[in-house]
Enzyme design. Structure first.
Site, mmCIF file in Angstrom:
data_model
loop_
_atom_site.group_PDB
_atom_site.id
_atom_site.type_symbol
_atom_site.label_atom_id
_atom_site.label_comp_id
_atom_site.label_asym_id
_atom_site.label_seq_id
_atom_site.Cartn_x
_atom_site.Cartn_y
_atom_site.Cartn_z
ATOM 1 N N SER A 1 86.392 20.648 57.669
ATOM 2 C CA SER A 1 87.792 21.055 57.687
ATOM 3 C C SER A 1 88.709 19.852 57.444
ATOM 4 O O SER A 1 88.572 19.174 56.441
ATOM 5 C CB SER A 1 88.105 21.769 58.999
ATOM 6 O OG SER A 1 89.347 22.412 58.954
ATOM 7 N N HIS B 1 85.977 30.416 58.381
ATOM 8 C CA HIS B 1 86.256 28.994 58.534
ATOM 9 C C HIS B 1 85.884 28.517 59.942
ATOM 10 O O HIS B 1 86.102 29.221 60.931
ATOM 11 C CB HIS B 1 87.747 28.721 58.301
ATOM 12 C CG HIS B 1 88.122 27.276 58.456
ATOM 13 N ND1 HIS B 1 88.024 26.380 57.427
ATOM 14 C CD2 HIS B 1 88.566 26.567 59.526
ATOM 15 C CE1 HIS B 1 88.402 25.188 57.855
ATOM 16 N NE2 HIS B 1 88.738 25.275 59.126
ATOM 17 N N ASP C 1 87.942 32.317 54.150
ATOM 18 C CA ASP C 1 88.516 31.032 54.562
ATOM 19 C C ASP C 1 89.657 30.686 53.625
ATOM 20 O O ASP C 1 89.485 30.696 52.401
ATOM 21 C CB ASP C 1 87.425 29.949 54.509
ATOM 22 C CG ASP C 1 87.908 28.575 54.930
ATOM 23 O OD1 ASP C 1 89.058 28.455 55.406
ATOM 24 O OD2 ASP C 1 87.131 27.615 54.793
#
Length: 400
Positions: free
Chosen positions: A188, A370, A340
């Site tokens: 991320s 995600h 995501d």
């Protein structure tokens, strides 16, 4: 007491309401993801409400839910210690088994939207322990200072300092690391930092040959266009919504509340940024299956008159570097998830890297959300977290 009761009551009501939000078809662990999604949206709503009435900041409430931390506990095969590299906190995972040759190493940078997270988080600790054990590798988890107290580029500078320290020959020798078998990885927002650090290292005369690979797990790679197909399709989540992503990005960049409104409308870029859109043009860079029936709309530039250089800074949007700067990047692994908002960032980076000759391995996880890694080994551990871990470790084992 009254204030606490009010907060609890609001939380219960919101949670009950949010629990009935429909999930994408055929998603794995549906009830778990429904629960996590409802919890995240409830906390977000309560956090924004408490911030508006002056009780606490939004991110402070979010951090209270992230306190599932574990200490540096060693076990049979791995010695775990907390220390610092250039005054930056790191957690080291050192295999105990004797080795006749130097070991490979993995530097892992946690996610959390630049606002929350730590290598101490139980899921990341489990993840790094497994990598160290299964790869017989030295693993370094890096903590960096978080927004909004520490804004861009502090997080990046912290990680860069720790990585540079680790890559010195005497430090590598101390921990028995082979200087030709080192990977930088991140998930991320940590994937964004990992990508930028790798770009910077490849241009550093002392360290450019010491990064063999980079592994980017559902990374955030650009702030130019936040209305790509994946941002549109997953605007409401699950778990990570477009609004939440924008909120965290703004906390990392500025205290100007107009930032959220501007990015929400995709009208935050300055007039002089038009030439950069070719680096994030999803109509060219996305595989056909991900374009679907979406129609590209060029953002309105200069609408808010922002002068923030961060919006066009490749240290926060590594997709913005030109092709000549990408050519020398090392072997790359990119993992993306179907549900995501950041999916298309990873897909576009894979396309651009391949176009300049960089060797790229790309795993796309259908029906995955995600941030699944953050739920590894917990009560709500997701099937996709285990699958993600296995893909990641398998690729590292074969390539570094």
């Amino acid at each position: 007491m009254g204030r606490k009761a009010l907060c609890l009551g609001l939380t219960c009501v919101l949670f009950s309401y949010y629990m009935y939000r429909p999930m994408p078809d055929n998603i794995k662990d549906e009830w778990k993801i429904e629960f996590i999604d409802a919890l995240v949206r409830t906390v977000t709503s309560v956090g924004i409400f408490l911030e508006n009435i002056g009780v606490m900041r939004y991110e402070q409430l979010s951090m209270l839910l992230e306190m599932d931390y574990t200490g540096p506990v060693s076990y049979e095969n791995i010695t775990v210690t907390d220390t610092t590299f250039s005054d930056i906190p790191v957690r080291l995972y050192l295999p105990k088994r004797k080795s006749e040759r130097r070991r490979r190493a993995v530097i892992f940078i946690h996610g959390g939207g630049y606002v929350i997270g730590s290598y101490k988080h139980t899921s990341y600790d489990i993840f790094n322990r497994m990598a160290a054990n299964q790869l017989d590798a030295v693993v370094v988890g890096v903590d960096y200072r978080l927004a909004p107290q520490y804004k861009f580029p502090i997080a990046l500078e912290d990680v860069f300092a720790a990585v540079k320290y680790f890559l010195h020959d005497e430090v590598l020798a101390k921990y028995g690391v082979d200087p030709t078998r080192i990977c930088i990885s991140g998930e991320s927002s940590g994937g964004s930092i990992a990508a930028v650090v790798t770009q910077q290292m490849q241009n550093h005369p002392e360290f450019k040959r010491k990064i063999k690979a980079q592994a980017l797990l559902y990374p955030v790679l650009q702030l130019i266009d936040l209305w790509t197909p994946s941002y549109r399709e997953n605007a409401h989540g699950p778990v990570l919504s477009r609004d939440m992503g924008i909120k965290m990005i703004c906390l990392y960049i500025t205290t100007d509340k107009m930032c959220i409104e501007a990015i929400g409308l995709n009208q935050h870029m300055p007039e002089e940024s038009r030439h950069l859109f070719k680096f994030t043009n999803w109509t060219i860079l996305l595989p056909e299956k991900f374009k679907k029936n979406h129609v590209y709309t060029e953002p309105i530039l200069g609408r808010y008159g922002f002068t923030y250089s961060e919006f066009i800074d490749p240290r926060i949007s590594p997709l913005l570097v030109n092709d000549s700067q990408l050519q020398n990047l090392p072997l790359t692994y990119i993992l993306t998830c179907e549900h995501d908002i950041l999916r298309d960032d990873g897909l576009m980076y894979a396309t651009r890297l391949r176009s300049v000759g960089v060797q790229v391995a790309h795993d796309h996880m259908e029906n995955a959300i995600h941030g699944g890694l953050a739920y590894l080994g917990r009560m709500l551990s997701l099937y996709q977290a285990t699958k993600l871990r296995d893909k990641y470790i398998s690729w590292l084992d074969e390539n570094i």
